[in-house]
Enzyme design. Structure first.
Site, PDB file in Angstrom:
ATOM      1  N   HIS A  64     -17.501 -12.877  16.200  1.00 55.60           N
ATOM      2  CA  HIS A  64     -16.074 -13.141  16.352  1.00 55.60           C
ATOM      3  C   HIS A  64     -15.576 -12.350  17.558  1.00 55.60           C
ATOM      4  CE1 HIS A  64     -15.694 -15.032  12.337  1.00 55.60           C
ATOM      5  NE2 HIS A  64     -16.634 -14.160  11.994  1.00 55.60           N
TER       6      HIS A  64
ATOM      7  N   ASN B  88     -12.505 -19.375  14.795  1.00 57.73           N
ATOM      8  CA  ASN B  88     -11.252 -18.929  14.155  1.00 57.73           C
ATOM      9  C   ASN B  88     -10.485 -17.953  15.036  1.00 57.73           C
ATOM     10  OD1 ASN B  88     -13.310 -17.039  13.696  1.00 57.73           O
ATOM     11  ND2 ASN B  88     -12.470 -16.374  11.738  1.00 57.73           N
TER      12      ASN B  88
ATOM     13  N   ASP C  79     -15.713 -21.087   9.458  1.00 59.20           N
ATOM     14  CA  ASP C  79     -15.975 -19.707   9.062  1.00 59.20           C
ATOM     15  C   ASP C  79     -14.679 -18.924   8.861  1.00 59.20           C
ATOM     16  OD1 ASP C  79     -18.027 -17.605   8.587  1.00 59.20           O
ATOM     17  OD2 ASP C  79     -16.905 -16.629  10.192  1.00 59.20           O
TER      18      ASP C  79
ATOM     19  N   HIS D 153     -19.377 -21.148   5.489  1.00 57.63           N
ATOM     20  CA  HIS D 153     -18.852 -19.960   4.824  1.00 57.63           C
ATOM     21  C   HIS D 153     -18.580 -20.420   3.404  1.00 57.63           C
ATOM     22  CE1 HIS D 153     -15.879 -16.405   4.688  1.00 57.63           C
ATOM     23  NE2 HIS D 153     -15.752 -17.030   3.523  1.00 57.63           N
TER      24      HIS D 153
ATOM     25  N   HIS E  21     -23.892 -15.692   6.388  1.00 57.27           N
ATOM     26  CA  HIS E  21     -23.830 -14.406   5.673  1.00 57.27           C
ATOM     27  C   HIS E  21     -24.096 -14.503   4.154  1.00 57.27           C
ATOM     28  CE1 HIS E  21     -19.807 -15.981   5.128  1.00 57.27           C
ATOM     29  NE2 HIS E  21     -19.357 -15.530   6.281  1.00 57.27           N
TER      30      HIS E  21
ATOM     31  N   ASP F  26     -22.311 -11.165  12.046  1.00 57.72           N
ATOM     32  CA  ASP F  26     -20.914 -11.401  11.639  1.00 57.72           C
ATOM     33  C   ASP F  26     -20.013 -10.321  12.252  1.00 57.72           C
ATOM     34  OD1 ASP F  26     -18.644 -12.470  10.497  1.00 57.72           O
ATOM     35  OD2 ASP F  26     -19.121 -11.849   8.445  1.00 57.72           O
TER      36      ASP F  26
ATOM     37  N   GLY G 219     -14.069  -7.076   7.143  1.00 54.60           N
ATOM     38  CA  GLY G 219     -14.978  -7.210   8.274  1.00 54.60           C
ATOM     39  C   GLY G 219     -15.313  -5.918   8.978  1.00 54.60           C
TER      40      GLY G 219
END
Length: 417
Positions: A56, A88, A146, A173, A226, A299, A318
């Site tokens: 990300h 995202n 995700d 996800h 994940h 991730d 996260g």
């Protein structure tokens, strides 16, 4: 442009590597030739550039957390030369126009190779599909929502049909919102002890079971992001035994941490999916070792310091991982004697390349793109957030002593770290 890397360790011997016009021209002991640049590896290990299929970068729209520039530099610092960026961001990459804009930004701002995901459905949560065909034509590596599970079975079914038609994977996800119940960590004794709302592991495995039935019906390549529970590992194992085109990734934090290690209300231990039970962690390790789980993916999820303060009840989900992944896997799996380096590199290079049919990621072979990293495997070092190139410092591994420090990273022959 010629670059000569001297004194690199490869397969227990010292080699010199000649890079010409972005490709590996030769790998030979004692090779000498005139070059525009000479890099002395000082007997450190050379490895193919790492590949991370789950990052990300928060850009555009959330650049206080990360940018393509900082995220790609952090990736190079971790030895990664190819990464897959999640959609995202703001605006979500859910239209051909937004996708084309991301391609331009990735190319202009990134120092490594960035493959771009596109969303499955509008704004990651709507039931209407995006223009999967058009974005596949533009170069979408795969499609994913995700950060959100696809809640409607028919939406996922249609997405899989379309993805199969354009020969692109669906990245899932897997999370059934009706089974979350406001959880901020894994449901179980640890959550009860800490007085924190728990998230049932069924939220993952129940939706995964649904998706595998749909994937079987459509024949699409289905990739589990994940993966975190023992039930999920067993479901993937059964799907593979049935001959389905299913792949799965696991994050370093799910391999190395579990909820029994959460001793206090600690936001640095909050991620989604959450750290599961010791039994789940053991199943993940077993699944990685026996090939049920194909690859390690970080991730990488940077947040601001304010977003990771306070209680797990309010902090963001996260952690960052792109700069620590190799050293953690090398230390805990290779240096410990559990596997050899080649096995770890299958998890972090070869299997991602093969699963996603990458054609431009070098694998340290003559004729390949010169994507490689030089790693110091011999000297211990402490993970220090002050050395991170990512804007995010949110890692539970800060302060850990590990091996496998990146000395240099090259992408298409250009030194980017």
């Amino acid at each position: 442009m010629k670059t000569l890397i001297q004194n690199a360790r490869l397969n227990d011997q010292l080699v010199n590597i000649l890079i010409q016009d972005g490709k590996i021209a030769a790998i030979e002991p004692g090779l000498t030739t005139p070059a525009d640049q000479i890099f002395d590896a000082h007997h450190h290990q050379v490895i193919p550039g790492l590949v991370d299929v789950h990052v990300h970068f928060r850009d555009p729209g959330l650049t206080y957390k990360e940018t393509i520039a900082t995220g790609s530099k952090a990736s190079a610092h971790g030895g990664f030369t190819t990464v897959f960026a999640m959609p995202n961001v703001k605006p979500v990459v859910d239209t051909p126009e937004a996708f084309e804009n991301m391609l331009v930004k990735n190319r202009e701002d990134g120092v490594i190779k960035i493959k771009q995901y596109a969303a499955i459905s509008g704004d990651l949560t709507a039931d209407h599909l995006t223009d999967i065909r058009k974005m596949a034509e533009l170069g979408a590596i795969a499609f994913t929502n995700d950060g959100h599970g696809v809640q409607t079975a028919d939406t996922m079914y249609q997405a899989m049909q379309m993805a199969a038609a354009v020969n692109r994977p669906i990245i899932a996800h897997v999370e059934d919102d009706s089974l979350i119940h406001g959880g901020v960590m894994n449901a179980g004794p640890a959550a009860d002890r800490l007085g924190l709302p728990g998230m049932s592991s069924l939220s993952e495995s129940a939706q995964l079971a649904r998706d595998l039935v749909l994937a079987y019906a459509t024949g699409c390549h289905y990739h589990v992001a994940h993966i975190s529970t023992k039930e999920s590992v067993e479901l993937v194992r059964m799907a593979k035994a049935r001959g389905m085109h299913v792949t799965a990734e696991v994050s370093p934090h799910h391999l190395l941490l579990d909820d029994a290690m959460i001793e206090m209300d600690n936001p640095m231990m909050k991620m989604n999916p959450p750290l599961r039970s010791p039994e789940d962690r053991a199943a993940l390790i077993a699944g990685l070792l026996d090939g049920t789980i194909d690859m390690v993916a970080t991730d990488h999820a940077p947040h601001s310091a304010d977003e990771k303060r306070g209680s797990m009840k309010t902090a963001s989900f996260g952690i960052v991982g792109i700069e620590t992944a190799f050293s953690l896997i090398y230390t805990h799996f290779v240096k410990s004697g559990l596997v050899d380096l080649d096995t770890a590199l299958r998890w972090m290079v070869t299997n991602p390349i093969n699963a996603f049919n990458l054609t431009d990621a070098g694998q340290l072979r003559v004729g390949d793109a010169a994507d490689l990293a030089i790693m110091d495997l011999d000297h211990a070092f402490e993970i220090d957030a002050a050395e991170f190139l990512s804007k995010g410092k949110n890692s539970p591994f800060i302060g850990d002593t590990v091996y496998g420090k990146t000395i240099a990273t090259f992408v298409d022959g250009k030194q980017v770290y």
